[in-house]
Design a protein around this motif. Structure first.
Motif, PDB file in Angstrom:
ATOM      1  N   ARG A 273       0.961  -1.051  -0.075  1.00  0.00           N
ATOM      2  CA  ARG A 273      -0.134   0.098  -0.075  1.00  0.00           C
ATOM      3  C   ARG A 273       0.808   1.355   0.288  1.00  0.00           C
ATOM      4  O   ARG A 273       1.820   1.311   0.618  1.00  0.00           O
ATOM      5  N   ALA A 274       0.609   2.115  -0.868  1.00  0.00           N
ATOM      6  CA  ALA A 274       1.376   3.423  -0.936  1.00  0.00           C
ATOM      7  C   ALA A 274       0.510   4.534  -1.346  1.00  0.00           C
ATOM      8  O   ALA A 274      -0.538   4.392  -2.077  1.00  0.00           O
ATOM      9  N   ARG A 275       0.818   5.587  -0.893  1.00  0.00           N
ATOM     10  CA  ARG A 275      -0.074   7.098  -0.970  1.00  0.00           C
ATOM     11  C   ARG A 275       0.225   7.447  -2.310  1.00  0.00           C
ATOM     12  O   ARG A 275       1.156   7.249  -3.047  1.00  0.00           O
ATOM     13  N   GLY A 276      -0.988   7.303  -3.203  1.00  0.00           N
ATOM     14  CA  GLY A 276      -0.882   7.480  -4.683  1.00  0.00           C
ATOM     15  C   GLY A 276      -1.451   6.554  -5.641  1.00  0.00           C
ATOM     16  O   GLY A 276      -1.892   6.408  -6.564  1.00  0.00           O
ATOM     17  N   LEU A 277      -1.722   5.079  -4.580  1.00  0.00           N
ATOM     18  CA  LEU A 277      -2.164   4.020  -5.235  1.00  0.00           C
ATOM     19  C   LEU A 277      -3.643   4.024  -4.799  1.00  0.00           C
ATOM     20  O   LEU A 277      -3.953   3.878  -3.745  1.00  0.00           O
TER      21      LEU A 277
ATOM     22  N   LEU B 299       3.784  -1.436 -12.159  1.00  0.00           N
ATOM     23  CA  LEU B 299       2.775  -0.399 -12.399  1.00  0.00           C
ATOM     24  C   LEU B 299       2.510  -0.338 -13.945  1.00  0.00           C
ATOM     25  O   LEU B 299       3.454  -0.510 -14.510  1.00  0.00           O
ATOM     26  N   PRO B 300       1.405  -0.143 -14.361  1.00  0.00           N
ATOM     27  CA  PRO B 300       1.040  -0.084 -15.700  1.00  0.00           C
ATOM     28  C   PRO B 300       1.618   1.257 -16.545  1.00  0.00           C
ATOM     29  O   PRO B 300       1.813   1.014 -17.680  1.00  0.00           O
TER      30      PRO B 300
ATOM     31  N   GLU C 162       1.122   6.731 -13.517  1.00  0.00           N
ATOM     32  CA  GLU C 162       0.953   6.244 -11.833  1.00  0.00           C
ATOM     33  C   GLU C 162       2.284   6.112 -10.965  1.00  0.00           C
ATOM     34  O   GLU C 162       2.193   6.513  -9.872  1.00  0.00           O
ATOM     35  N   LEU C 163       3.343   5.759 -11.941  1.00  0.00           N
ATOM     36  CA  LEU C 163       4.754   6.054 -11.316  1.00  0.00           C
ATOM     37  C   LEU C 163       4.940   7.004 -10.615  1.00  0.00           C
ATOM     38  O   LEU C 163       5.310   7.409  -9.408  1.00  0.00           O
TER      39      LEU C 163
ATOM     40  N   GLU D 149      10.546  -1.388  -4.431  1.00  0.00           N
ATOM     41  CA  GLU D 149      10.558  -0.637  -5.796  1.00  0.00           C
ATOM     42  C   GLU D 149       9.591  -0.812  -6.599  1.00  0.00           C
ATOM     43  O   GLU D 149       8.798  -1.765  -6.475  1.00  0.00           O
ATOM     44  N   PHE D 150       9.147   0.495  -7.421  1.00  0.00           N
ATOM     45  CA  PHE D 150       7.711   0.547  -8.223  1.00  0.00           C
ATOM     46  C   PHE D 150       8.482   0.609  -9.523  1.00  0.00           C
ATOM     47  O   PHE D 150       9.363   1.792  -9.843  1.00  0.00           O
ATOM     48  N   VAL D 151       7.773  -0.140 -10.383  1.00  0.00           N
ATOM     49  CA  VAL D 151       8.275  -0.357 -11.870  1.00  0.00           C
ATOM     50  C   VAL D 151       7.550  -0.194 -12.815  1.00  0.00           C
ATOM     51  O   VAL D 151       6.495  -0.664 -12.653  1.00  0.00           O
ATOM     52  N   VAL D 152       7.960   0.524 -13.949  1.00  0.00           N
ATOM     53  CA  VAL D 152       7.040   0.553 -15.108  1.00  0.00           C
ATOM     54  C   VAL D 152       7.876  -0.004 -16.482  1.00  0.00           C
ATOM     55  O   VAL D 152       8.841   0.297 -16.579  1.00  0.00           O
ATOM     56  N   PRO D 153       7.283  -1.418 -17.167  1.00  0.00           N
ATOM     57  CA  PRO D 153       8.065  -1.747 -17.932  1.00  0.00           C
ATOM     58  C   PRO D 153       7.983  -1.076 -19.409  1.00  0.00           C
ATOM     59  O   PRO D 153       7.056  -0.301 -19.471  1.00  0.00           O
ATOM     60  N   ALA D 154       9.030  -1.037 -20.303  1.00  0.00           N
ATOM     61  CA  ALA D 154       8.836  -0.205 -21.461  1.00  0.00           C
ATOM     62  C   ALA D 154       8.019  -0.756 -22.322  1.00  0.00           C
ATOM     63  O   ALA D 154       7.687  -2.036 -22.253  1.00  0.00           O
TER      64      ALA D 154
END
Length: 291
Positions: A146-150, A170-171, A175-176, A198-203
């Protein structure tokens, strides 16, 4: 009685450290002293402390962990807490040893650095240094984050690269970028020793020219959000590689707020090793008086 210490400030892709040479292991910094040194308003400022000490000067237990390495990286988080490892820190530590003449690293050679997570082998790379973080491990079971902003809790993948991490996919970059990491994310269940998150967005596409690419932000335990986290970069690439399946590449490029780092996976006799490469810079030197 006040004590005056020489120090050096260094960073790896914005992950910054106060470096203190203590080759004979005579210095015993309290948690409060570390926190003051790392304070960005009342101290020097940094994400952590790198104490440079000869392995021979360590207590017996740490000497065993650093077996075969002349130098030991005593890494402390900005709040004074002890951490097992720091991937950016190892490269900055190596830069300090080489630039001050305490150790040599030939172009085709290597340098072994002792850490609480064992000995890490460092070689030169095109962008600075590459450190072998050792055999990695994926943890069983999801962790809810759980994170602020999600809007809702998201599942995270536990990854161990000598220290603990939880990676959340993350999609979108929106959002990131919308995460508020001034507040510590919550983990359920909470690991006993905590974890870096870690919060990640794939390319899109994920792979180009045989190299995978992701973008990442990180909340480091004992520090908060940092511009970069070396072991976190490795953990994020490993998690996305795990999710992508058998066809996923072994080479990755990871963009963090402080720059870009490289990750590659190599299979050795003892399992899959993860290697981290990137720059390491010494910024300035000075003296500080400790109460």
């Amino acid at each position: 009685m006040p004590q005056t210490l020489p120090f050096t400030k260094g960073h790896g892709t914005g992950n910054d450290f106060v470096i203190i040479a203590d080759p004979d292991g005579a210095l015993d910094l309290s948690d409060d002293q570390v926190a003051v040194l790392c304070d960005r308003r009342f101290g020097i400022g940094g994400d952590g402390i790198l104490r440079v000490v000869r392995s021979a000067a360590l207590p017996a237990g740490h000497q065993a962990a650093a077996s075969g390495a002349e130098w030991f990286m005593d890494y402390r988080n900005a709040d004074g807490s002890i951490a097992e490892m720091c991937g950016n820190g190892v490269r900055v530590f190596t830069r300090y040893l080489v630039d001050t003449g305490l150790a040599a690293l030939p172009d085709a050679g290597h340098l072994d650095i002792g850490t609480r997570a064992g000995v890490k082998r460092v070689t030169r790379s095109a962008d600075g240094f590459e450190v072998d973080l050792g055999v990695w491990r994926a943890e069983d079971g999801d962790v809810l984050v759980r994170a602020r902003g999600l809007d809702v809790a998201r599942p995270g993948q536990g990854i161990d690269v000598g220290n603990p991490h939880v990676v959340v996919a993350l999609p979108t970059r929106r959002e990131l970028e919308g995460l508020d990491l001034t507040v510590q994310p919550l983990l359920d269940p909470e690991p006993r020793d905590g974890a870096n998150i870690e919060f990640v967005v794939p390319a899109d596409p994920l792979v180009r020219g045989g190299v995978g690419a992701i973008t990442m932000r990180v909340f480091e335990r004992g520090v908060g959000e940092t511009l970069s986290c070396g072991t976190g970069v490795a953990a994020a690439a490993l998690a996305v590689r795990l999710w992508a399946g058998a066809a996923a590449p072994d080479a990755w490029q990871v963009d963090v707020p402080g720059g870009t780092l490289g990750v590659r996976v190599r299979t050795d006799d003892d399992g899959e090793h993860v290697l981290l490469s990137g720059p390491a810079t010494l910024v300035f030197t000075g003296e500080v008086t400790l109460a």
